[in-house]
Every structure is written in structure tokens, then in C-alpha cells.
Design a protein around this motif. Structure first.
Motif, short mmCIF file in Angstrom:
data_model
loop_
_atom_site.label_atom_id
_atom_site.label_comp_id
_atom_site.label_asym_id
_atom_site.label_seq_id
_atom_site.Cartn_x
_atom_site.Cartn_y
_atom_site.Cartn_z
N ALA A 1 0.89 -1.17 -0.09
CA ALA A 1 -0.02 -0.01 -0.06
C ALA A 1 1.04 1.21 -0.05
O ALA A 1 1.98 1.50 0.75
N GLN A 2 0.40 2.08 -0.90
CA GLN A 2 1.25 3.39 -0.97
C GLN A 2 0.58 4.75 -0.62
O GLN A 2 1.01 5.83 -0.24
N SER A 3 -0.65 4.41 0.14
CA SER A 3 -1.35 5.39 0.93
C SER A 3 -2.34 4.87 1.69
O SER A 3 -2.58 3.77 1.72
N ILE A 4 -2.45 5.81 2.83
CA ILE A 4 -3.33 5.34 3.91
C ILE A 4 -4.49 4.71 3.81
O ILE A 4 -5.19 3.79 4.31
N GLU A 5 -5.25 5.37 2.66
CA GLU A 5 -6.62 5.02 2.29
C GLU A 5 -6.53 3.47 1.72
O GLU A 5 -7.27 2.69 2.14
N VAL A 6 -5.57 3.15 1.13
CA VAL A 6 -5.39 2.16 0.42
C VAL A 6 -5.03 1.06 1.67
O VAL A 6 -5.56 -0.16 1.74
N LEU A 7 -4.17 1.33 2.39
CA LEU A 7 -3.78 0.34 3.50
C LEU A 7 -5.00 -0.04 4.30
O LEU A 7 -5.14 -1.14 4.80
N ILE A 8 -5.87 1.08 4.70
CA ILE A 8 -7.23 1.03 5.54
C ILE A 8 -8.10 -0.03 4.69
O ILE A 8 -8.63 -0.78 5.32
N ALA A 9 -7.98 0.22 3.45
CA ALA A 9 -9.05 -0.90 2.82
C ALA A 9 -8.49 -2.28 2.79
O ALA A 9 -9.20 -3.17 2.83
N ALA A 10 -7.33 -2.32 2.59
CA ALA A 10 -6.53 -3.58 2.64
C ALA A 10 -6.73 -4.18 3.90
O ALA A 10 -7.14 -5.49 4.13
N ARG A 11 -6.95 -3.46 4.99
CA ARG A 11 -6.97 -4.12 6.47
C ARG A 11 -8.35 -4.40 6.53
O ARG A 11 -8.76 -5.24 7.02
N CYS A 12 -9.41 -3.92 5.98
CA CYS A 12 -10.73 -4.12 5.99
C CYS A 12 -10.91 -5.64 5.47
O CYS A 12 -11.46 -6.36 5.76
N VAL A 13 -10.24 -5.99 4.32
CA VAL A 13 -10.35 -7.13 3.57
C VAL A 13 -9.70 -8.07 4.28
O VAL A 13 -10.12 -9.25 4.29
N GLN A 14 -8.55 -7.89 4.78
CA GLN A 14 -7.79 -8.64 5.56
C GLN A 14 -8.58 -9.19 6.86
O GLN A 14 -8.61 -10.44 7.16
#
Lengths: 451, 209
Positions: free
Chosen positions: A89-102
Motif C-alpha cells: 500500500a502506498q497511501s493510508i486509504e489503500v492500507l485501510i481498505a486492505a486492512r478491512c479485506v484482511q
């Protein structure tokens, strides 16, 4: 492979439950690397716990008619893919989205793994393994996260999960489970156990204060490296290991054990609120109390919430929901408290630093140079603890002033540590209050049902 | 182990552990680990300096003056210092800046009086050489001034009088606005001190006449 199946599934459970806390020590690095704010970076923790907390029970209900090995394998695969996504993830928004899927993958994996462990080990041992793996994951998450962040980078904490998960997918598919149980009739469908789940939620909120805030204090307030902080907080899992032998020695009832555990967590948090100095040694005893409390409570409460209740997987999911929503409640209550306290701590810290500079045994011109360098450092480090060593180096003192300047730098650092420690006091006390609330739910009189 | 003992054993251990940890923390100052609290500026404190001559005098005057001004304004010396540092960036309302400038001027005057009273104000002759080193004067004139005996310099230029005139002459608003500009600050102070020296000398001459 067959002998490795159950350990791999247990490790998966530990990984998923460690993930609610594993990023704690990486948050300062994520904050800098993704150029974000404290409030946004907190969502890296909140999003995972919120989604896992909300998805656990619907997942258990919705997938009750699907083979557990399929649920487990799919969940582990999604968890692994989302972990890899977090790492890139290169942005906080992408990281948060990835964490939700995780977290969604994690919910499926936890549900599937419980049934698979029961299939492998039998009811009693399977549930015990699932619960123990969860406790170990929760306790060791911050330690593992800190060591990986220090040794490699914050991305490493997500990358390292992928190979375990990749191995666990075939392991899950390899488990032979019997035919799916027929849906439980309404008469044997038990209600969720409110009291143990409520206690679990409140205690999780308090433990969030213990682990999340302590790590922030060590890394951001006292300027320790993530590895040092990781080693420091390893007291909690080590003390948790001592809880079971202690309980065996004194033979308390389960209720007493849980009540004492809540009290120990509250006492440990109160100890952290009353630190006499910024020496790591002072955190050991309070952490040991918290670890003992954690070891006495989490597994007992989880077992109580599931005891003889059907469908088993639904009640296990209620415990997952309670724990993770408890973490969210803890973060939601504590984040604004310590953020505001850190903001308020700036004024006394600046005044203390000003007093030391004004009274320093140094020539006036050197004081002016240092004041200018400190002012620039404070402006550059808005919202974070300033690097006073950098300011001293910028001031470029002559050789005759250096000893006094070095002493001044130590004194200034001590003032910053005092201010940071003081800023966390209220939050630790709020955490202690949450643990006492958990204790109240245990000792409050039970309502007797008419015979 | 009896049921009663087993019911009480773990709680007793827990109470002892928690009580012990909290007692030790409190005994070692656990409740007081806070940043240094600013001292009361209205209580006179000793002011020393590691600098020499003019720089030492300036530092002592400023430190005492800050205490006096903070006492007048009902704040701490440290809070006032930080506010003054920020005021250079125009962070304050005019009325507040006026109050601070007035309090600072009164504080500096009180500092002169205090140092004169306790005998720590240096004589003008102690500072003449350093002042001439930094002044842009004609070489002959500089040599003449250096040749003047110390007793004459001290009689002609009473230090408290020169400083009082310089402080009264200083445009403190402009000075506080120039805190980030060292050259402008020095030029302003030097101009005020030079004018004060001239005014003091003229006053002495008038007294003689």
C-alpha cells in the motif's frame, strides 16, 4: 504434512488475532512513510478490529452450511492476499481498505479453523487449542510487530504473514471433516452468553490501553526504538504464561480467576499511570500484573462464553466480536483522550525547556543560538516530540561550553520524557477504569431464573 | 487446600501484588513525575551569568527584567518569554503587545535599580574598552577616549543613569518585532545606548554649569 496441519491452523488463528495489535509498533513508521495524520493512522488498527468484530457472527451464521475446510481455506487465502496488499500500500486509504479485506478474510479463517481444529483434535482439545492460539496471538502481536519493524520495515509485518497463510491453505483443505451437522433446532439454539462477552469486550478495551498506549509512550514519548519497545512489552506475554501455573497452585473457581484477572489488569494500568520515572524498569511490574490478568481472563471468559452452547461456532464468533469491538471501543475512547493530553502537554514542556535554557550555565550568546535551534526544531516537529540532540548539534557550541550543553541536553530530554509520561496518565487511568468495569460485570449479582 | 482458602488465596495474592506495585511507585514519586513547574516570578531569585562585561550585564538585566515583567503581568517568566518569542511573528493583539512592552520596560528599569542597589551594576569604565572595540569611531578619537582615566569616565557616565535613559529611549515594540533579526536588534540597542551616553554626558555638563 498431516502432522503439521493442526499447528499451521493454530498459527493462522494466532496470526489473525495478533493482527489486531501487531501494527501498533509500526504506527509511527506508517505515519511518516505514508505522510498521514495520527487520527488517520489510528484507523489502521480500528478498521481491522471493527470489520472483524462486526463480521464474525454473520460469517459464522452465513457459512454454517458450507464445509469448514472450504471456509477456512478461502478465509486464509483472502487474509494472505490482503496482507500482501497491505505491504504494498502506498497511501493510508489503500492500507485501510486492505486492512478491512484482511479482517474479512480473518473472520472466515477463524470460523473455519475452529471447526477444523475440533475435527482434528476433538471437541475439548480443539476448542482449547483455538482459544490458546488466540491468547498467544493477542499477547505476542506487539512484540512481533516491533521486532519486524525494527529489523526490516513496517511492511515486513504483513509480508511475513503470507508464507504461513500460503502453507495453511492446503493444510485446511487437507482436513477431513464429517458431514455437516443438521441445523440445530430452535430449542437447542442457545442465546449468546451476555456476561462473559461483555466482560471480554471491556477487558479487551482495557488491554488496548495497556498495549497500544504503552507502545506509543515507549516509542514516541521516550524515543526508544521499536525493537527496544518490543522487548519491553514482551513482559506481558511472559507473565501471561505464568498465570496458569499460579491458578493451578491456588485452585480458584473460574469466577474468582476472572475477577482477579480484571483486578490485576486494572492495577497494572494504574501502575503505568503512576510511573516514577522514564526508566523502562518501572514498566516491568505493571506489565507483569497486566500479563497475569490477561492469562487468567481471556481463555476463561472465551471458554465460559462457549461452554455447552450451540451452535458452537456462533458462540465462538460472539467472543471474537466482543473482543474486537472491545478493542475498537478502547481506541475510540482513548485516542481523543491521549491526543488532547499530548496537545496540552506541549505548553508545560515548552515552559520547562525555556526555564532550563534561561538558567543554563552557558554564555548568553550560546543560549540564544540554542533557543533559535530549539524554536526551529519545535516548528519542524509540530505535533511530535522534538529531537533535542539535533537542535544542540545545530547550535554548534565551542569546546568549553560542550560539557554544560551536554548536561543541558540531558535535562531537556528529561523534561520531554516527564511531559510525555504525564500526558499518558489519564489514558492509563481510563484503561484501569475499563478493567474495573469489567470486574463489576463479574462480581455483580447474577439474576436467578425461577425454577 | 480447603475451599475457603482456595477462594481467598488468589484474590489475596492479587491484592498484595497490586498494592505492592502501587505503593512502591508512589513511594518513588509516581504521582509527581511531571515537567518542571515555572518558579514564581514575584519571588526574587539570584541571577548570574557565564558571559563577560556587556553581554553579562545585558543577560542579567534581561533575566531580572523578565521576572519583573512576568510578575506585573501575572504570568510566569517562561510563558512571557515564549509569548515574546512568538510576538515577533505578529501572533498577538496590539493591546496585549502594548501591555507586554510596558511591563518589560518597567521590568528592565526595576532591574537597573535592583543591580544598582545590590552593587552588581558594573562601572562604565569596565565596559568602555569593549564598547570602543565594537564602535565605529575615528582612530584618534578612540585613542583619546581610552586615555581618559577610569575615575573620570565613571563620574561622567553613571551606569544606572545611562541604562535608565537607554531603556526609556528604546522602542520596545520595534525591538520585540526584531527578535529574529540579530543585526537589527543590535543596531537598535546600540543606537539607544549611544544616545543615552550622549544625553547623560549633556546632563552632567548641564549640572556643572
Amino acid at each position: 504434512m498431516r502432522r503439521a496441519v493442526a499447528p499451521l491452523l493454530a498459527v493462522t488463528v494466532a496470526l489473525v488475532l495478533a493482527d489486531s495489535a501487531i501494527v501498533t509498533l509500526a504506527l509511527p513508521d506508517i505515519l511518516v512513510h505514508l505522510d498521514t495524520t495520527v487520527a488517520q493512522v489510528a484507523w489502521v488498527l480500528i478498521s481491522f478490529n471493527l470489520v472483524l468484530g462486526l463480521a464474525a457472527v454473520p460469517t459464522a451464521v452465513g457459512f454454517a452450511r458450507v464445509q469448514p475446510r472450504v471456509v477456512g481455506a478461502v478465509g486464509i487465502a483472502i487474509f494472505a492476499a490482503a496482507s500482501a496488499w497491505c505491504a504494498v500500500a502506498q497511501s493510508i486509504e489503500v492500507l485501510i481498505a486492505a486492512r478491512c479485506v484482511q479482517a474479512l478474510g480473518g473472520a472466515l479463517a477463524l470460523v473455519g479453523c475452529l471447526e477444523l481444529l475440533v475435527a482434528l483434535y476433538g471437541e475439548r482439545r480443539g476448542i482449547a487449542t483455538w482459544i490458546t492460539a488466540g491468547v498467544i496471538g493477542t499477547a505476542t502481536g506487539p512484540v512481533a510487530g516491533g521486532l519486524l519493524t525494527q529489523a526490516f520495515s513496517w511492511q515486513a509485518i504483513f509480508v511475513v504473514q503470507v508464507p504461513f497463510a500460503v502453507l495453511a491453505v492446503p493444510a485446511a483443505l487437507a482436513v477431513r471433516t464429517g458431514p455437516l451437522p443438521t441445523p440445530a433446532p430452535a430449542t437447542v439454539r442457545h442465546r449468546p452468553a451476555v456476561r462473559p462477552n461483555l466482560t471480554l469486550a471491556l477487558l479487551s478495551a482495557a488491554l488496548t490501553a495497556a498495549l497500544f498506549l504503552l507502545v506509543l509512550l515507549l516509542v514516541n514519548g521516550w524515543s526508544h526504538s521499536p525493537a527496544t519497545a518490543a522487548l519491553a512489552v514482551s513482559v506481558v506475554p511472559l507473565a501471561a504464561l505464568a498465570a496458569r501455573p499460579l491458578a493451578r497452585l491456588l485452585h480458584p473457581s473460574a469466577e474468582v480467576e476472572i475477577a482477579v484477572g480484571c483486578f490485576l489488569v486494572a492495577g497494572g494500568l494504574a501502575g503505568l499511570a503512576l510511573l516514577p520515572s522514564a526508566d523502562l524498569a518501572w514498566t516491568v511490574a505493571p506489565q507483569a500484573l497486566i500479563g497475569l490478568g490477561l492469562g487468567l481472563t481471556i481463555d476463561q471468559l472465551t471458554a465460559q462464553a462457549m461452554h455447552l452452547r450451540l451452535p458452537r461456532i456462533e458462540h465462538a464468533s460472539w467472543t471474537i466480536g466482543a473482543r474486537h469491538l472491545g478493542v475498537v471501543v478502547g481506541l475510540v475512547i482513548l485516542t481523543p483522550v491521549f491526543t488532547a493530553d499530548l496537545q496540552d502537554a506541549q505548553v508545560p514542556a515548552q515552559e520547562a525547556i525555556t526555564a532550563l535554557v534561561l538558567d543554563a550555565p552557558m554564555p548568553a550568546q550560546d543560549k540564544v543560538s540554542l533557543a533559535e535551534a530549539l524554536g526551529a526544531e519545535l516548528t519542524d516537529q509540530q505535533g511530535q516530540v522534538p529531537d533535542l540532540h539535533h537542535a544542540s548539534a545545530t547550535a554548534d557550541f565551542g569546546p568549553e561550553v560542550r560539557p554544560a550543553a551536554a548536561q543541558l541536553e540531558r535535562d531537556l530530554d528529561a523534561q520531554l520524557e516527564r511531559a510525555a509520561t504525564h500526558a499518558f496518565r489519564t489514558s492509563f487511568l481510563v484503561g484501569a477504569a475499563l478493567a474495573l468495569l469489567a470486574l463489576l460485570t463479574v462480581i455483580a449479582p447474577h439474576r436467578r431464573r425461577p425454577a | 487446600m480447603s475451599p475457603r482458602l482456595s477462594a481467598l488465596g488468589l484474590p489475596a495474592v492479587a491484592v498484595a501484588l497490586v498494592g505492592g506495585v502501587l505503593a512502591v511507585h508512589l513511594a518513588y514519586g509516581g504521582g509527581q513525575f511531571e515537567p518542571l513547574r515555572p518558579a514564581d516570578p514575584c519571588v526574587v531569585r539570584d541571577v548570574t551569568s557565564q558571559s563577560e562585561r556587556i553581554e553579562a550585564l545585558t543577560e542579567q538585566l534581561v533575566l531580572i527584567g523578565l521576572d519583573e515583567a512576568a510578575c506585573t503581568l501575572g504570568t510566569s517568566r517562561e510563558a512571557l518569554t515564549l509569548e515574546l518569542a512568538r510576538s515577533g511573528a505578529g501572533a498577538q493583539a496590539d493591546a496585549q503587545a502594548d501591555d507586554q512592552a510596558d511591563a518589560l520596560r518597567d521590568g528592565l528599569l526595576a532591574a537597573v535599580a535592583r543591580m544598582q542597589g545590590d552593587g552588581t551594576l558594573p562601572a562604565a569604565s569596565d565596559l568602555v574598552d569593549e564598547a570602543l572595540d565594537t564602535a565605529d569611531l575615528n582612530g584618534v578619537l578612540e585613542a583619546v577616549i581610552r586615555a581618559v582615566p577610569d575615575s573620570v569616565v565613571d563620574a561622567a557616565l553613571p551606569m544606572d543613569d545611562v541604562l535608565t535613559r537607554a531603556i526609556e529611549d528604546l522602542d520596545l515594540h520595534a525591538l520585540l518585532a526584531n527578535l529574529d533579526d540579530q543585526a537589527a536588534l543590535e543596531a537598535q540597542v546600540q543606537a539607544a545606548v549611544s544616545q543615552a551616553v550622549v544625553d547623560s554626558l549633556v546632563a552632567r555638563v548641564r549640572d556643572l554649569v
